[in-house]
Design an enzyme around this catalytic site. Structure first.
Site, PDB file in Angstrom:
ATOM      1  CG  HIS A 185      28.140  13.512  25.258  1.00  0.00           C
ATOM      2  ND1 HIS A 185      27.063  12.686  25.033  1.00  0.00           N
ATOM      3  CD2 HIS A 185      28.282  13.584  26.598  1.00  0.00           C
ATOM      4  CE1 HIS A 185      26.574  12.292  26.202  1.00  0.00           C
ATOM      5  NE2 HIS A 185      27.291  12.827  27.162  1.00  0.00           N
ATOM      6  CE1 TYR A 210      21.481  12.696  18.419  1.00  0.00           C
ATOM      7  CE2 TYR A 210      19.307  13.313  17.635  1.00  0.00           C
ATOM      8  CZ  TYR A 210      20.445  13.607  18.348  1.00  0.00           C
ATOM      9  OH  TYR A 210      20.550  14.822  18.990  1.00  0.00           O
ATOM     10  N   PRO A 266      13.190  19.252  17.702  1.00  0.00           N
ATOM     11  CG  PRO A 266      12.336  17.844  19.338  1.00  0.00           C
ATOM     12  CD  PRO A 266      11.926  18.687  18.183  1.00  0.00           C
ATOM     13  CE  LYS A 298      22.687  22.980  15.835  1.00  0.00           C
ATOM     14  NZ  LYS A 298      23.588  22.414  16.819  1.00  0.00           N
ATOM     15  CE1 TYR A 336      23.063  16.459  17.532  1.00  0.00           C
ATOM     16  CE2 TYR A 336      24.988  16.639  18.955  1.00  0.00           C
ATOM     17  CZ  TYR A 336      23.675  16.266  18.758  1.00  0.00           C
ATOM     18  OH  TYR A 336      22.967  15.703  19.788  1.00  0.00           O
TER      19      TYR A 336
HETATM   20  C1  PHB Z   1      17.818  15.699  25.302  1.00  0.00           C
HETATM   21  O1  PHB Z   1      18.760  15.217  25.953  1.00  0.00           O
HETATM   22  O2  PHB Z   1      16.788  16.069  25.852  1.00  0.00           O
HETATM   23  C2  PHB Z   1      17.940  15.835  23.830  1.00  0.00           C
HETATM   24  C3  PHB Z   1      19.123  15.471  23.208  1.00  0.00           C
HETATM   25  C4  PHB Z   1      19.247  15.582  21.844  1.00  0.00           C
HETATM   26  C5  PHB Z   1      18.184  16.056  21.094  1.00  0.00           C
HETATM   27  C6  PHB Z   1      17.010  16.441  21.703  1.00  0.00           C
HETATM   28  C7  PHB Z   1      16.877  16.320  23.081  1.00  0.00           C
HETATM   29  O3  PHB Z   1      18.316  16.143  19.740  1.00  0.00           O
END
Ligand code: PHB
Ligand code: APR
Length: 390
Positions: free
Chosen positions: A72, A200, A292, A296, A384
């Site tokens: 990505h 997000y 989460p 990280k 990120y």
């Molecule tokens: C996930 O795909 O489980 C995932 C992706 C991004 C995050 C947390 C979990 O910030």
């Protein structure tokens, strides 16, 4: 029984450490409380920084990751009825790969067993003794009876509920902690993702995240109260809430489907310092936890054990103590950067306090700043995708 490094825990930290040590000619035994099937099925996050992908690739355990993982180059932020893409690769030259943590775990277990390495699953009553001498011993029990594993060092990779850290005197450590007044409800759904990149979303009803695992499987999260029970969230309620929080951009709709797995995880930030006591070295969730939102957790675990493997290898090959002595300070620099980034993403995206419209205004301003300033967006992006390894 005797080995060079006794490793407690077969998550990403313990398994990767065992693998890296083997590549450097150092013996280890991994002790895991759960069954192989359990650890391979445990659904966790799924974002690998560029540096983590490089590490797995250099270690020869990334063939399936390169076949099945999805690279990505951006993420989307949704807020105030708008969508904004952060073009991570354009800003940093690096990318992330979406590949479930349990897939990494499966690959590492397969590699270890194929190489004839030892993982003892379903061990009980793990106890560590003699950590302040030259002959630490790990005592444990399994179906065959009681055992003693003598080793030169112990690596405590047993996650947030492990026993390793508690085997050193409490006064050896300082802990820095923050709990958040919310949790994440996560679902794995058989629904083709309606997005190509992670979304997000900051919404007045709370945060939502749209992630994915494959062209057929979506991974979604909702901010919920920490005392919510999963029984109170039938599938229809989850989909309705996801729709409300994610369908905020004109013309965009969510794809739904059967929910395969769901669970609620509390959110917390924790760092234990130092990451070593005498012959006990701690890595991963056993010594630091991040919420989460910054994705990280697994990356920090892998970065810790990359340092630790080099430090042990230096000791065995050249009797070096400098890398072992530097381990904690070196690892903690990355840990604190990730702590800040995870706290920042969490604070910017969640509904923090029902009563405080001032906070909400600050969040919108911060998101607006990310959306309009190349400098600020680059700061988000470089954290990120992951800062370079030291
Ligand atoms: C996930 O795909 O489980 C995932 C992706 C991004 C995050 C947390 C979990 O910030
Ligand atoms: N004895 C043996 N094994 C244990 C014990 C014990 N007393 N206690 C816990 N374990 C095992 C757990 O069953 C688990 O398999 O230690 C392992 C720890 O693995 P993880 O929790 O995956 O931790 P880590 O390897 O540090 O990876 C960090 O996991 O929770 C996520 O968000 C976190 O992505 C991050 C990653």
């Amino acid at each position: 029984m005797r080995t060079q490094v006794g490793i407690v825990g077969a998550g990403p930290a313990g398994l990767m450490l065992a693998h890296l040590l083997r590549l450097r000619g150092v013996d280890s035994v991994v002790l895991e409380a759960r069954s192989r099937d359990y650890v391979q099925r445990r659904v966790r996050a799924g974002v690998l920084e560029q540096g983590s992908v490089d590490l797995l690739t250099e270690a020869g355990v990334a063939d399936r990751l390169h076949r099945e993982g999805a690279r990505h180059e951006g993420i989307e932020l949704r807020f105030a009825g708008r969508a904004h893409r952060v073009p991570m690769t354009e800003l940093t030259g690096r990318a992330i790969t979406v590949y479930g943590q349990q897939e990494v775990v499966k690959d590492l277990i397969a590699a270890r067993l194929a190489a004839g390495g030892e993982i003892r699953f379903e061990v009980q009553d793990v106890r560590l003794d003699g950590l302040d001498g030259a002959d630490p011993v790990i005592r444990f029990r399994d179906a065959a009876g009681d055992h003693e594993l003598h080793c030169d060092f112990v690596a405590g990779c047993d996650g947030s509920h492990g026993v390793s850290r508690g085997s050193a005197p409490a006064e050896a450590f300082t802990s820095y902690e923050r709990t958040y007044p919310f949790a994440w409800l996560g679902v794995l759904a058989e629904a083709s993702p309606a997005v190509h990149e992670l979304v997000y979303a900051n919404h007045e009803r709370g945060f939502a995240l749209y992630s994915l695992r494959s062209p057929e499987i979506s991974r979604l999260y909702l901010q919920v109260d920490p005392d919510e029970e999963i029984e109170d969230w039938p599938d229809e309620r989850i989909w309705a809430e996801l729709r409300t929080r994610l369908e905020t951009v004109p013309g965009w709709t969510l794809n739904t489907g059967p929910i395969l797995e769901k669970g609620i995880t509390p959110m917390r930030s924790l760092v234990i310092e130092p990451m070593r006591w005498q012959r006990l070295f701690l890595a991963g969730d056993a010594v630091h936890i991040v919420p989460p939102t910054g994705a990280k957790g697994m990356n920090l675990a892998l970065a810790d054990v990359a340092l630790l493997a080099d430090a042990f290898a230096g000791w065995y090959a050249e009797s070096r103590t400098d890398l072992l002595d530097a381990y904690s300070d070196t690892a903690l620099r990355r840990v604190w950067r990730a702590q800040h980034f995870s706290w920042w993403m969490t604070s910017m995206l969640h509904r923090l306090d029902d009563q405080d419209p001032y906070e909400a205004k600050l969040q919108t301003s911060t998101l607006d700043y990310v959306a309009t300033s190349r400098a600020y967006a680059t700061s988000l992006a470089e954290n990120y995708v992951g800062l370079p390894r030291v």
